[in-house]
Design a protein around this motif. Structure first.
Motif, PDB file in Angstrom:
ATOM      1  N   LEU A  30     -11.902 -25.321  -6.908  1.00  0.00           N
ATOM      2  CA  LEU A  30     -13.052 -25.914  -6.406  1.00  0.00           C
ATOM      3  C   LEU A  30     -14.374 -25.869  -7.004  1.00  0.00           C
ATOM      4  N   GLY A  31     -14.255 -24.728  -7.577  1.00  0.00           N
ATOM      5  CA  GLY A  31     -15.821 -24.380  -8.304  1.00  0.00           C
ATOM      6  C   GLY A  31     -15.426 -24.994  -9.803  1.00  0.00           C
ATOM      7  N   GLY A  32     -14.651 -24.972 -10.333  1.00  0.00           N
ATOM      8  CA  GLY A  32     -14.710 -26.059 -11.544  1.00  0.00           C
ATOM      9  C   GLY A  32     -14.994 -27.259 -11.462  1.00  0.00           C
ATOM     10  N   LEU A  33     -14.305 -27.780 -10.513  1.00  0.00           N
ATOM     11  CA  LEU A  33     -14.697 -29.269 -10.288  1.00  0.00           C
ATOM     12  C   LEU A  33     -16.073 -29.425  -9.639  1.00  0.00           C
TER      13      LEU A  33
ATOM     14  N   GLY B 148     -16.177 -24.526 -19.300  1.00  0.00           N
ATOM     15  CA  GLY B 148     -16.955 -24.644 -20.327  1.00  0.00           C
ATOM     16  C   GLY B 148     -16.775 -24.295 -21.675  1.00  0.00           C
ATOM     17  N   ALA B 149     -16.116 -22.909 -21.931  1.00  0.00           N
ATOM     18  CA  ALA B 149     -15.571 -22.592 -23.059  1.00  0.00           C
ATOM     19  C   ALA B 149     -14.407 -23.405 -23.514  1.00  0.00           C
ATOM     20  N   LEU B 150     -13.616 -23.624 -22.634  1.00  0.00           N
ATOM     21  CA  LEU B 150     -12.469 -24.653 -23.157  1.00  0.00           C
ATOM     22  C   LEU B 150     -13.022 -25.997 -23.599  1.00  0.00           C
TER      23      LEU B 150
ATOM     24  N   GLY C 269     -12.430 -30.208 -25.782  1.00  0.00           N
ATOM     25  CA  GLY C 269     -12.983 -31.383 -25.020  1.00  0.00           C
ATOM     26  C   GLY C 269     -12.955 -31.187 -23.427  1.00  0.00           C
ATOM     27  N   LEU C 270     -13.870 -31.817 -22.725  1.00  0.00           N
ATOM     28  CA  LEU C 270     -14.165 -31.805 -21.137  1.00  0.00           C
ATOM     29  C   LEU C 270     -12.809 -32.069 -20.495  1.00  0.00           C
ATOM     30  N   PHE C 271     -12.361 -33.232 -20.980  1.00  0.00           N
ATOM     31  CA  PHE C 271     -11.247 -33.988 -20.139  1.00  0.00           C
ATOM     32  C   PHE C 271     -10.118 -32.607 -20.059  1.00  0.00           C
ATOM     33  N   ARG C 272      -9.330 -32.291 -21.325  1.00  0.00           N
ATOM     34  CA  ARG C 272      -8.617 -31.161 -21.334  1.00  0.00           C
ATOM     35  C   ARG C 272      -8.723 -30.030 -20.467  1.00  0.00           C
ATOM     36  N   ALA C 273     -10.115 -29.639 -20.666  1.00  0.00           N
ATOM     37  CA  ALA C 273     -10.651 -28.258 -20.076  1.00  0.00           C
ATOM     38  C   ALA C 273     -10.545 -28.390 -18.590  1.00  0.00           C
ATOM     39  N   THR C 274     -11.030 -29.738 -17.958  1.00  0.00           N
ATOM     40  CA  THR C 274     -10.892 -29.898 -16.406  1.00  0.00           C
ATOM     41  C   THR C 274      -9.713 -29.791 -15.859  1.00  0.00           C
ATOM     42  N   LEU C 275      -8.681 -30.037 -16.626  1.00  0.00           N
ATOM     43  CA  LEU C 275      -7.312 -30.055 -16.311  1.00  0.00           C
ATOM     44  C   LEU C 275      -6.698 -28.688 -15.641  1.00  0.00           C
ATOM     45  N   LEU C 276      -7.508 -27.776 -16.159  1.00  0.00           N
ATOM     46  CA  LEU C 276      -7.155 -26.713 -15.484  1.00  0.00           C
ATOM     47  C   LEU C 276      -7.387 -26.356 -13.933  1.00  0.00           C
ATOM     48  N   ALA C 277      -8.266 -27.208 -13.562  1.00  0.00           N
ATOM     49  CA  ALA C 277      -8.639 -27.061 -12.189  1.00  0.00           C
ATOM     50  C   ALA C 277      -7.100 -27.581 -11.247  1.00  0.00           C
ATOM     51  N   PRO C 278      -6.637 -28.802 -11.581  1.00  0.00           N
ATOM     52  CA  PRO C 278      -5.466 -29.391 -10.821  1.00  0.00           C
ATOM     53  C   PRO C 278      -4.355 -28.155 -11.056  1.00  0.00           C
ATOM     54  N   ALA C 279      -4.440 -27.790 -12.226  1.00  0.00           N
ATOM     55  CA  ALA C 279      -3.501 -26.712 -12.274  1.00  0.00           C
ATOM     56  C   ALA C 279      -3.565 -25.341 -11.527  1.00  0.00           C
ATOM     57  N   MET C 280      -4.546 -24.959 -11.122  1.00  0.00           N
ATOM     58  CA  MET C 280      -4.708 -23.866 -10.345  1.00  0.00           C
ATOM     59  C   MET C 280      -4.747 -24.249  -8.930  1.00  0.00           C
ATOM     60  N   MET C 281      -4.685 -25.628  -8.509  1.00  0.00           N
ATOM     61  CA  MET C 281      -4.286 -26.137  -7.571  1.00  0.00           C
ATOM     62  C   MET C 281      -3.213 -26.069  -6.999  1.00  0.00           C
TER      63      MET C 281
END
Length: 411
Positions: free
Chosen positions: A230-233, A368-370, A375-387
């Motif tokens: 949630l914090g990441g998104l 942000g570091a990822l 790139g931001l698209f790949r980095a934000t995929l960490l959020a659904p992985a954590m879900m």
């Protein structure tokens, strides 16, 4: 103690929770005028926000212990008064430290409130209504957060950024008096337990009990993964909409903010009512709702991040957030319901510490570091992985409960 007392307490505590999130986010709404007048760097601005989270996380366990041995409404009233004075005091800042210290004190005051208010609600409402009561309480989160931005921005534009802190801060003193007026139930009242007549265990014993409570440990781990996502998104979706979907800064924040308020409000309420309704079919209804909502939200998040069509990614973002917020009431209900009444405040405090220290406090900089590397698209995929990880952990708690009951029957 009667139903009127319970409703009055829930109304007062929920109202304070609105104020809680307004005061928490008003600073972010006035970043730019503060930066211009006080000549802060972006790093200093970031630290003024982190000041709150650091003090909030570190002092939560302290107030949890106090809440198990002292009168909770007194601690809540003191915390509300402290953060109200501190919020108003930030409006007097002339330097970085004069802003950093008051924002740290806001975190201390809110730690007192956030750890103790849910335990009072839990003591008033039995399991059959607990999810709904906590859903009402936590519905203040998305609405209060949005009001913090709206009121902060509007007041700063018309009267200056200092007025924003004064206007949202000082009314909290009235709410502190209202907190003193509620009738506090004895610990375990909703379960008709005798917690109020039993001295709570020592701090070491309390921590050991929590560690040995595998349901509590698993729920906290699931909560950490959920809060990380949630914090990441919340931190990166507006920037994502700008970079990949061609929105302006104002458009991205307005659209995402509006969707967060509506989806958060609807999801929080729906989760509380659904968890309570399903109790008639399974004692693990809260865990089922929380775990399955994570599995439902993860692919929708991937769809939202992958699509460039507004007709697809906007509804997908809204629905993914709905499922994220769906588990707010049920997850807190099972967290507080799986521990003895006499240590609930400490249990809540320990949970708050871990979900922020390992969740939304670190997910934005990690993403942000990822992003800098991949790139931001790949980095934000960490959020659904954590879900997805959260869903697995929460459903594993159901399996653990089932195996424990089966073992008890065999013995």
């Amino acid at each position: 103690m009667n139903r009127r007392d319970a409703v009055a307490a829930l109304a007062v505590l929920t109202s304070i929770n609105f104020l809680n999130y307004i005061d928490r986010y008003v600073l972010a709404a006035v970043f730019e005028p503060v930066k211009r007048e006080l000549q802060f760097s972006d790093a200093q601005l970031g630290w003024t926000l982190s000041a709150f989270m650091i003090s909030y996380s570190l002092t939560s366990p302290f107030f949890g212990r106090l809440g198990d041995v002292l009168t909770r409404k007194h601690l809540i009233a003191a915390g509300v008064a402290l953060w109200s004075f501190a919020t108003a005091g930030a409006g007097l800042a002339r330097s970085f430290w004069q802003m950093f210290v008051p924002r740290s004190l806001v975190g201390v005051g809110e730690a007192s409130y956030a750890t103790l208010a849910p335990t009072i609600i839990t003591d008033y409402y039995g399991q059959e209504m607990r999810g709904r009561a906590l859903a009402v309480f936590y519905a203040a989160t998305p609405i209060g957060s949005a009001l913090g931005f709206v009121l902060g921005g509007s007041l700063a534009e018309q009267f200056g950024w200092r007025a924003a802190f004064f206007v949202v801060g000082l009314p909290g003193l009235l709410f502190a008096l209202m907190a003193l007026a509620i009738r506090e139930p004895r610990r375990g009242f909703s379960e008709r337990s005798a917690a109020s007549k039993t001295a709570p265990p020592s701090l070491f014993q309390t921590y050991r009990l929590l560690w040995q409570n595998k349901t509590y440990v698993l729920v906290t781990l699931g909560f950490v993964a959920y809060t990380f996502a949630l914090g990441g998104l919340v931190g990166w979706v507006p920037a994502f909409l700008e970079r990949y979907d061609g929105m302006t800064t104002a458009e991205a924040n307005q659209i995402f903010g509006a969707m967060t308020v509506v989806s958060g409000f609807l999801g929080t309420f729906a989760g509380g009512f659904l968890g309570d309704y399903l109790l008639r079919y399974t004692k693990n209804s809260y865990l089922w709702v929380s775990g399955l909502s994570m599995f439902a939200g993860a692919p929708l998040s991937v769809l939202a991040l992958s699509s460039r069509e507004p007709g697809i990614f906007l509804p997908a973002i809204f629905t993914a957030e709905f499922f994220l917020f769906l588990n707010t009431g049920p997850l807190n209900a099972v967290l507080l319901g799986c521990v003895p009444a006499e240590i609930r405040a400490t249990a809540m405090a320990v949970n708050i510490f871990f979900i922020h220290a390992l969740g939304d406090a670190i997910s934005p900089p990690i993403i942000g570091a990822l992003s800098d590397r991949f790139g931001l698209f790949r980095a934000t995929l960490l959020a659904p992985a954590m879900m997805t990880a959260s869903g697995i952990i929460l459903l594993s708690a159901i399996q653990y409960r089932y195996l424990r009951r089966s073992g008890s029957r065999q013995r």
